[in-house]
Design an enzyme around this catalytic site. Structure first.
Site, PDB file in Angstrom:
ATOM      1  N   TYR A 190       0.889  -1.036   0.019  1.00 29.79           N
ATOM      2  CA  TYR A 190       0.055  -0.085  -0.048  1.00 29.79           C
ATOM      3  C   TYR A 190       0.868   1.132  -0.063  1.00 29.79           C
ATOM      4  O   TYR A 190       1.432   1.717   1.006  1.00 29.79           O
ATOM      5  CB  TYR A 190      -0.837   0.036   1.368  1.00 29.79           C
ATOM      6  CG  TYR A 190      -1.896   1.177   1.425  1.00 29.79           C
ATOM      7  CD1 TYR A 190      -2.323   1.771   0.345  1.00 29.79           C
ATOM      8  CD2 TYR A 190      -1.621   1.956   2.707  1.00 29.79           C
ATOM      9  CE1 TYR A 190      -3.244   2.822   0.536  1.00 29.79           C
ATOM     10  CE2 TYR A 190      -2.500   2.968   2.701  1.00 29.79           C
ATOM     11  CZ  TYR A 190      -3.220   3.520   1.633  1.00 29.79           C
ATOM     12  OH  TYR A 190      -3.908   4.671   1.857  1.00 29.79           O
TER      13      TYR A 190
ATOM     14  N   ASP B 258      -2.132  -1.135  -4.124  1.00 26.86           N
ATOM     15  CA  ASP B 258      -2.348   0.139  -4.335  1.00 26.86           C
ATOM     16  C   ASP B 258      -1.011   0.920  -4.578  1.00 26.86           C
ATOM     17  O   ASP B 258      -0.429   1.213  -3.495  1.00 26.86           O
ATOM     18  CB  ASP B 258      -3.185   0.827  -3.311  1.00 26.86           C
ATOM     19  CG  ASP B 258      -3.788   2.331  -3.469  1.00 26.86           C
ATOM     20  OD1 ASP B 258      -3.372   2.782  -4.824  1.00 26.86           O
ATOM     21  OD2 ASP B 258      -4.360   2.810  -2.668  1.00 26.86           O
TER      22      ASP B 258
ATOM     23  N   HIS C 243     -12.251   1.724  -3.671  1.00 26.27           N
ATOM     24  CA  HIS C 243     -11.371   0.945  -4.948  1.00 26.27           C
ATOM     25  C   HIS C 243     -12.265  -0.246  -5.253  1.00 26.27           C
ATOM     26  O   HIS C 243     -13.120  -0.691  -4.303  1.00 26.27           O
ATOM     27  CB  HIS C 243     -10.008   0.706  -4.260  1.00 26.27           C
ATOM     28  CG  HIS C 243      -9.126   1.982  -3.850  1.00 26.27           C
ATOM     29  ND1 HIS C 243      -8.089   1.936  -4.719  1.00 26.27           N
ATOM     30  CD2 HIS C 243      -9.176   2.745  -2.941  1.00 26.27           C
ATOM     31  CE1 HIS C 243      -7.418   2.957  -4.314  1.00 26.27           C
ATOM     32  NE2 HIS C 243      -8.086   3.575  -3.193  1.00 26.27           N
TER      33      HIS C 243
END
Length: 518
Positions: free
Chosen positions: A156, A197, A304
């Site tokens: 992330y 991500d 998301h």
């Protein structure tokens, strides 16, 4: 076939809040299992879990049929964090938290760190303290029957806030550390998949409004991705990165393939967002084993959507989970006593129960004897002027007995008068009297309520009607400025429709109006 899915879940407990169950622990476990079943993957990587170890519950961390691994933020609660859930048929041989190796226990770790001399120890610790990376290493078998090592890096990546330039530096240093670790694993002979991500839209095709962004191609994050990724159709002699964007490998010209949308502006309704989530694989792995790479925009629960890929390989599960597995944490393994253990009554032996009962009876007898002794020593008023027990509160609102007493002659004189006033009523008369009395009270209450309502309406005019936007002549919505500056906290009106392409007439118009201070 091996199916992997990555999802920025924006709080791993958020999708579970809408589930109602009589037993919260079973409810959480069932809801987490339902999410994993819906994603239908052998390996599921979550980002932005927003849980720390002190709030992680056993039903959330341990799901039947899976083994899970968590990396927590060490600097803030409810911030960042990643987790990886592996089916028992895809149990990893090693697992490790962080990219630098500072949190490695050297027992079941992945290893292969590369040259990190350009970083200080303090910088490495800061980069890994936000819980942004988690590695799991697996054994796979190709369609040719050969065993290979495959390492998943669940990441992330940080977001670069325009108002905080130090976060851009932090983001680029994290990117650099990620690349060093991934390339070191490749050099050691392992296949590598970076998924999660990355917080950067790589190409203009990956962003809804790339044309209106200044210096889109000059962004530092996009330049880093240019160096990390290679174009399979590039000419000989040009730069070839070690990794491939698997989705663009299968869908090189697919437009509006977004994975993140603004929740405040409702941009998901019109698919007006950006692609920030990726499954990146090393070139050999993608070309030889990847069968598909996909997006799952129909899965709700976050800002998301999940992304994933399918590989033409089979997993060779390890015989035992690595030490980082959550089932080995002391609070879940049964080796650590919880405070609730001391607050739950335990079952006693019959002998102990009998002795405790005898002791309790003796204590009650002694208390009764003490009460009798205390009562005997207190001065007692006469029986005619006192009542036993505690005085009732209503006795203070009744007329005194001394004032209520009258002489017998007066009582006899008044008896005929009372007899004349009190006349017996029939049952019908009593019912009618009650109905009339009830109607009178209802009308009085209704009139009083109407008077109060009209009074407050005259004093308080209520909220003024919302202005109409110029584009659609529809009521606007009120928003509040949250950006630091002179207008922080001010209210304004804007179009209530979701954000979308400027060419779409159903999307939000450009109406804007400051709200007048009250």
């Amino acid at each position: 076939m091996l199916r992997v899915v990555s999802w920025n879940i924006n709080g791993i407990r958020s999708p579970l809040q809408g589930v109602v169950c009589q037993e919260p622990s079973n409810c959480t476990s069932m809801a987490m299992r339902r999410i994993l079943d819906e994603l239908d993957a052998d390996i599921v990587c979550f980002q932005e879990t927003k849980v720390t170890r002190d709030v992680l519950t056993e039903p959330l961390a341990i799901v039947e049929g899976y083994n899970s691994y968590f990396s927590f933020s060490r600097i803030r609660s409810g911030y960042s964090g990643v987790a990886t859930f592996c089916k028992d048929s895809a149990t990893p041989v090693a697992a490790e938290e962080g990219l630098s190796g500072l949190f490695a226990t050297q027992n079941g770790d992945v290893g292969c760190y590369g040259n990190m001399d350009e970083f200080t120890q303090e910088e490495l610790r800061a980069l890994d303290s936000e819980g942004r990376a988690l590695l799991t290493q697996h054994k796979i078998r190709t369609w040719e029957g050969k065993e290979r090592t495959l390492t998943f890096i669940n990441v992330y990546c940080p977001h670069a806030d325009p108002g905080k330039p130090e976060r851009l530096t932090f983001k680029m240093r994290f990117y650099r550390l990620l690349q060093i670790r991934a390339e070191a694993l490749l050099a050691a002979g392992s296949h590598v998949i970076i998924l999660g991500d990355l917080n950067t839209a790589h190409r203009p095709i990956d962003h809804c409004d790339a044309v209106n962004l200044e210096c889109f191609e000059e962004d530092a994050g996009r330049k880093w991705m240019d160096g990390l990724l290679g174009n399979l159709g590039c000419r000989a002699g040009s730069h070839v990165g070690p990794f491939v964007d698997s989705y663009r490998y299968f869908q090189p010209k697919q437009e509006r393939a977004f994975t993140c949308w603004s929740v405040v502006s409702g941009a998901r309704h019109l698919n007006y967002g950006s692609r920030l989530d990726y499954v990146l694989g090393d070139r050999t792995l993608v070309i030889d084993t990847f069968q598909d790479s996909f997006l799952l925009p129909q899965v709700m629960g976050s800002d998301h959507c999940p992304v994933g890929a399918t590989l033409n390989v089979s997993s060779v599960p390890a015989k035992q989970c690595p030490p980082l597995c959550t089932r080995f944490l002391p609070e879940f393994a049964g080796t650590q006593l919880k405070i609730l253990r001391f607050l739950v009554p335990l079952e006693q032996e019959p002998v102990l129960e009998q002795s405790a009962l005898q002791l309790s009876n003796k204590t009650q007898v002694q208390k009764q004897q003490n009460k009798v002794r205390v009562r005997s020593t207190r001065p007692r008023p006469s029986q005619s002027n006192s009542r036993r027990g505690q005085t009732n509160l209503m006795s203070y609102f009744q007329p005194s007995s001394s004032h209520s007493k009258t002489s017998p002659d007066l009582e006899l004189h008044n008896l005929p008068l009372v007899k004349n006033l009190i006349t017996p009523k029939t049952l019908e008369e009593k019912v009618m009297a009650r109905e009339v009395e009830g109607q009178a009270k209802h009308s009085e209450g209704k009139d009083e309520k109407e008077l109060r309502t009209s009074f407050w309406k005259s004093v308080l005019g209520g909220p003024s009607p919302m202005p109409l936007c110029s584009g659609h002549r529809e009521p606007c919505v009120m928003r509040t400025v949250k950006k630091p500056g002179p207008n922080l906290g001010r209210h304004f009106y804007m179009c209530a429709r979701p954000r979308g392409p400027p060419s779409d007439p159903s999307s939000r118009c450009n109406f804007f109006l400051w709200s007048r201070p009250s």
